[in-house]
Motif scaffolding. Structure first.
Motif, PDB file in Angstrom:
ATOM      1  N   ASP A   1       9.089  17.483   9.552  1.00 30.92           N
ATOM      2  CA  ASP A   1       8.051  16.903  10.368  1.00 30.92           C
ATOM      3  C   ASP A   1       7.758  17.711  11.700  1.00 30.92           C
ATOM      4  O   ASP A   1       6.854  17.093  12.585  1.00 30.92           O
ATOM      5  CB  ASP A   1       9.177  15.663  11.370  1.00 30.92           C
ATOM      6  N   GLU A   2       7.878  18.964  11.615  1.00 28.49           N
ATOM      7  CA  GLU A   2       7.359  19.936  12.603  1.00 28.49           C
ATOM      8  C   GLU A   2       6.334  20.463  12.101  1.00 28.49           C
ATOM      9  O   GLU A   2       5.485  21.361  12.699  1.00 28.49           O
ATOM     10  CB  GLU A   2       8.302  20.770  13.007  1.00 28.49           C
TER      11      GLU A   2
ATOM     12  N   ASN B   1      10.355  10.331   2.496  1.00 30.31           N
ATOM     13  CA  ASN B   1      11.088  11.122   3.120  1.00 30.31           C
ATOM     14  C   ASN B   1      12.412  10.791   3.494  1.00 30.31           C
ATOM     15  O   ASN B   1      12.749   9.627   4.045  1.00 30.31           O
ATOM     16  CB  ASN B   1      10.308  11.551   4.463  1.00 30.31           C
TER      17      ASN B   1
ATOM     18  N   ASN C   1      14.969  12.422   4.931  1.00 31.43           N
ATOM     19  CA  ASN C   1      15.153  12.578   6.143  1.00 31.43           C
ATOM     20  C   ASN C   1      14.104  13.684   6.688  1.00 31.43           C
ATOM     21  O   ASN C   1      13.021  13.847   6.002  1.00 31.43           O
ATOM     22  CB  ASN C   1      16.768  13.285   6.313  1.00 31.43           C
ATOM     23  N   THR C   2      14.322  14.410   7.751  1.00 31.56           N
ATOM     24  CA  THR C   2      13.342  15.291   8.364  1.00 31.56           C
ATOM     25  C   THR C   2      13.384  16.617   7.472  1.00 31.56           C
ATOM     26  O   THR C   2      12.275  17.525   7.690  1.00 31.56           O
ATOM     27  CB  THR C   2      13.658  15.634   9.663  1.00 31.56           C
ATOM     28  N   LYS C   3      14.226  16.505   6.676  1.00 30.82           N
ATOM     29  CA  LYS C   3      14.493  18.127   5.598  1.00 30.82           C
ATOM     30  C   LYS C   3      13.948  17.775   4.156  1.00 30.82           C
ATOM     31  O   LYS C   3      13.903  18.848   3.555  1.00 30.82           O
ATOM     32  CB  LYS C   3      15.849  18.663   5.851  1.00 30.82           C
TER      33      LYS C   3
ATOM     34  N   ALA D   1      11.893  22.178  10.161  1.00 38.84           N
ATOM     35  CA  ALA D   1      11.998  20.964   9.639  1.00 38.84           C
ATOM     36  C   ALA D   1      10.644  20.354   9.355  1.00 38.84           C
ATOM     37  O   ALA D   1       9.771  20.694  10.040  1.00 38.84           O
ATOM     38  CB  ALA D   1      12.593  19.998  10.910  1.00 38.84           C
TER      39      ALA D   1
ATOM     40  N   LYS E   1       1.392  15.490   9.943  1.00 45.01           N
ATOM     41  CA  LYS E   1       2.687  16.280   9.453  1.00 45.01           C
ATOM     42  C   LYS E   1       2.623  16.371   7.888  1.00 45.01           C
ATOM     43  O   LYS E   1       2.141  15.779   7.146  1.00 45.01           O
ATOM     44  CB  LYS E   1       3.923  15.226   9.575  1.00 45.01           C
TER      45      LYS E   1
ATOM     46  N   SER F   1       4.827  16.095   5.637  1.00 44.68           N
ATOM     47  CA  SER F   1       5.653  15.157   5.432  1.00 44.68           C
ATOM     48  C   SER F   1       4.934  13.852   4.944  1.00 44.68           C
ATOM     49  O   SER F   1       5.359  13.042   4.342  1.00 44.68           O
ATOM     50  CB  SER F   1       7.077  15.129   6.021  1.00 44.68           C
ATOM     51  N   GLU F   2       3.556  13.973   5.515  1.00 44.10           N
ATOM     52  CA  GLU F   2       2.655  12.802   5.379  1.00 44.10           C
ATOM     53  C   GLU F   2       1.777  12.942   4.163  1.00 44.10           C
ATOM     54  O   GLU F   2       0.975  12.153   4.021  1.00 44.10           O
ATOM     55  CB  GLU F   2       2.331  12.037   6.609  1.00 44.10           C
TER      56      GLU F   2
END
Length: 713
Positions: A34-35, A464, A466-468, A32, A47, A49-50
């Motif tokens: 966020d990992e 984002n 979601n987390t994906k 994912a 992350k 995603s950031e």
């Protein structure tokens, strides 16, 4: 323990390495968003995603599985990255293209643990020769300008090679590799957490090539990395990394069109070479004041020397097109030392998940450079350069230059809503070149102090869903000041060199289904002003000049699909255009034309099957396809056919297939690579020589087989 601590202190107190945290067990191939943790965008862990930019990572598992014996085998797995080298001839000497034509220009920033391997303006392209790839625990590639954090030369991309951390228990390995291109390589590693506070990693390699397929292609390289991590307390950590690299290589040079197409791959060179010794020590003290405040204090010392009798400076004299038996060249030496300090503070705020990074850096790098002329003896029958005489004291350049780069920077991040992250950054750089001509009245220009400065912004946002799934957009600037030797060599020839500046506009997105699918794509436009290019003068000598305005734009994408647990299919590619917007050469207008050595299409595809059995036995097999599209080697319509028509010289591109497999059982690993399985004739790079009216080629890899074995303990 006291002896080990004293030894670490004796290695100086040097550079940054907070980004050196071990991620090997934190990041899987497809997880994912966020990992996924990265550091290259800010020197702080965050992350994926950031990060509002195109960033790719190669974790420890990918590096181990690739079994690379060259950095290109790793970074070419990143969409839009093309690092080209010849294992038959060039001995780690290479070309690079990321959002740019294939070249050796200072458009790419090479970092180890978040800090530059070489100082700005001292031909950082050679930095990759001064790396120890045995020590790589992770690689991050941030594409596009990153000058707002790292400063100049971070234009096409930034490559951050993160060193391995100490292991919890005593471990290590010894390895051996060889191939039928004449290469042998020995490797070792040892690592341990020797106490609750102190851990170390030591890894090295020695490689050499003798009696390869091409004459005058030998080389030797010794590289050693030592890393110590000492935790004074739960809030203070001191990390020191020491590198030494000793490198010597023949410089084979390029091939004529007739030799390349006719299968005569013997070099015309018999004495050209490059020698380098590189010493670096870097330390970081990380202080965690509380849960919201952290400061990193960094220091680096570099001591480098590179001596060359370079093949690219050899010129053969002709009379009415016939070799005269004579030519010219040069012997040059470049030495520098560096003393660098960097302080960075991160403050986390309690509102809107915001944070502020503040930093300042200073880099003082005194440099000595000399270049003297050579008289070359040429065999007119074979065209080979067979001997040379040094004209001692006949200087092309002879100077000292004290380079001082000082900068301050800040980056602010805020999330007004949970799904949105906005990032703004700003950096000011100042440069002072204090030039002292040691050959006053003989050659060169008068003593001078040259100053350059730049204010570099960046603005980006991530959304984002979601987390994906997420998207991002950014605007960033980049710049690069003139290389010192380029500036004063060209000033001597009355050609002014200006800093190059770039504006980057980018939109991208990412999507992942853990253990099933991973997609990352970006579109970009990179506008260049005063872009530096290389031309040939009326004496067939290379020189650098600014090209007015350029534009590169395209799409980059990476897709990995896991149809089963054991099988994965990856395709990384890019399609781009690289254009002159405003450019004149020798009175001819080349505006609105394609740039040379700039393929539109690049791609790498990987099909991998992995199988693990009981009793620690398993294997993996990878089929790899490398694609480089056709490209112009000359300016558009540069070739005058003398009948009123004009042509453009081209290289047709190439398509190369490789295979590799690894078998492991308990502590043993053995592997093999088959390079260029179908033995395609191709070039690592092709360029046009307008004096000979034909292309010159750097030969690619012929079909070859590479084998390796390693014992882990």
């Amino acid at each position: 323990m006291k002896n080990i601590s004293a030894f670490a202190i004796a290695l100086f107190i040097g550079v940054y390495s907070y980004a050196q945290q071990s991620y090997e067990e934190k990041v899987a191939d497809s997880v994912a968003l966020d990992e996924v943790l990265v550091t290259s965008a800010s020197r702080e862990i965050q992350k994926r995603s950031e990060v509002p930019g195109s960033i790719a990572t190669l974790n420890a598992k990918s590096i181990k599985e690739t079994k690379a014996f060259g950095i290109d085998q790793l970074v070419n797995q990143v969409p839009g990255v093309f690092m080209s080298t010849s294992r038959a001839a060039s001995n780690e000497q290479h070309f690079m293209a990321v959002r740019s034509p294939i070249s050796t220009k200072a458009l790419f920033l090479y970092l180890e643990d978040g800090l530059q391997i070489r100082p700005t303006s001292v031909f950082n392209h050679n930095a990759l020769l001064e790396m120890n790839d045995v020590s790589f625990g992770r690689i991050e590639v941030l594409k596009g300008p990153a000058s707002s954090i790292y400063g100049s030369e971070a234009i096409g991309g930034s490559f951050n090679f993160i060193t391995k951390n100490p292991t919890e228990k005593l471990s290590g390995s010894i390895g051996f590799q060889t191939n039928d291109l004449g290469l042998t390589r020995y490797e070792f590693e040892i690592s341990d957490q020797v106490s609750d506070k102190l851990g170390f990693y030591l890894g090295g390699q020695y490689g050499q090539r003798e009696d390869g397929l091409i004459e005058h292609s030998d080389y030797e390289k010794l590289a050693v990395t030592l890393k110590t991590v000492y935790e004074f307390s739960p809030t203070i950590k001191w990390t020191t990394v020491f590198d030494i690299v000793d490198y010597r290589s023949d410089m084979t040079g390029s091939l004529s069109e007739n030799d390349f197409n006719g299968g005569n791959f013997e070099s015309d060179q018999t004495f050209t070479e490059r020698e380098a010794i590189s010493f670096r020590v870097r330390s970081t003290v990380d202080k965690f004041w509380n849960d919201t405040n952290k400061t990193s204090f960094n220091f680096i010392v570099r001591d480098n020397r590179m001596d060359q009798n370079p093949s690219y400076r050899i010129r053969q004299f002709r009379n009415q097109g016939q070799l005269t038996g004579f030519g010219s060249g040069e012997l040059n030496s470049n030495r520098f030392k560096s003393f660098v300090g960097l302080v960075q503070h991160k403050l986390d705020f309690s509102f809107a998940n915001s944070s502020l990074i503040l930093g300042a850096t200073a880099d003082y790098s005194p440099q000595d450079y000399s270049a003297e002329t050579l008289d070359i003896i040429v065999d007119p029958d074979t065209g080979r350069n067979i001997d040379f005489t040094l004209n001692s004291g006949d200087f092309i350049l002879n100077y000292e230059a004290n380079i001082f780069n000082y900068a301050s920077f800040l980056q602010y991040e805020i999330s007004p809503i949970d799904a949105l992250k906005v990032t703004a950054a700003l950096r000011y750089d100042g440069f002072e070149y204090d030039y002292n001509n040691l050959a006053d009245g003989i050659v060169g220009v008068d003593d001078a102090v040259d100053n350059f400065n730049n204010l570099t912004p960046k603005l980006g946002a991530n959304y984002n869903f979601n987390t994906k799934t997420g998207i991002y957009a950014n605007y960033s600037q980049g710049f690069t000041p003139p290389q010192v030797s380029t500036l004063y060599r060209n000033r001597n020839e009355l050609r002014g060199i200006k800093p190059s500046r770039y504006n980057n506009y980018e939109l991208g997105g990412y999507f992942t289904v853990p253990s099933k699918l991973k997609v990352d794509a970006a579109i970009y436009v990179l506008e260049g002003e005063n872009t530096l290019i290389t031309l040939r003068d009326e004496n067939d000598q290379f020189f650098n000049t600014n090209a007015g305005k350029t534009r590169s734009y395209g799409v980059e994408y990476g897709v990995t699909w896991y149809p089963t647990k054991e099988l994965s299919l990856t395709h990384n590619g890019s399609y781009a255009m690289h254009r002159y917007v405003e450019f004149f050469d020798s009175g001819i207008d080349y505006s609105d034309t394609d740039r040379e050595t700039a393929p539109n299409l690049l791609g790498t595809s990987l099909l991998t099957y992995r199988k693990d059995f009981e009793n620690h036995f398993g294997f993996n097999v990878t089929a790899e396809h490398e694609l480089v599209g056709s490209y112009n080697t000359s300016f558009e319509n540069q070739i005058d056919n003398q009948d009123g028509t004009f042509e453009t010289a081209e290289y047709d591109g190439h398509s190369v297939f490789n295979l590799r497999t690894t078998i492991y059982y308990k502590s043993f690993e053995i592997w093999g690579h088959a390079l260029n399985v179908f033995d395609e004739l191709y070039a690592a790079r092709a360029s046009f020589n307008r004096f000979r009216g034909e292309n010159s080629f750097t030969i690619g890899n012929p079909r070859a087989f590479h084998f390796g074995a390693k014992y882990n303990f």
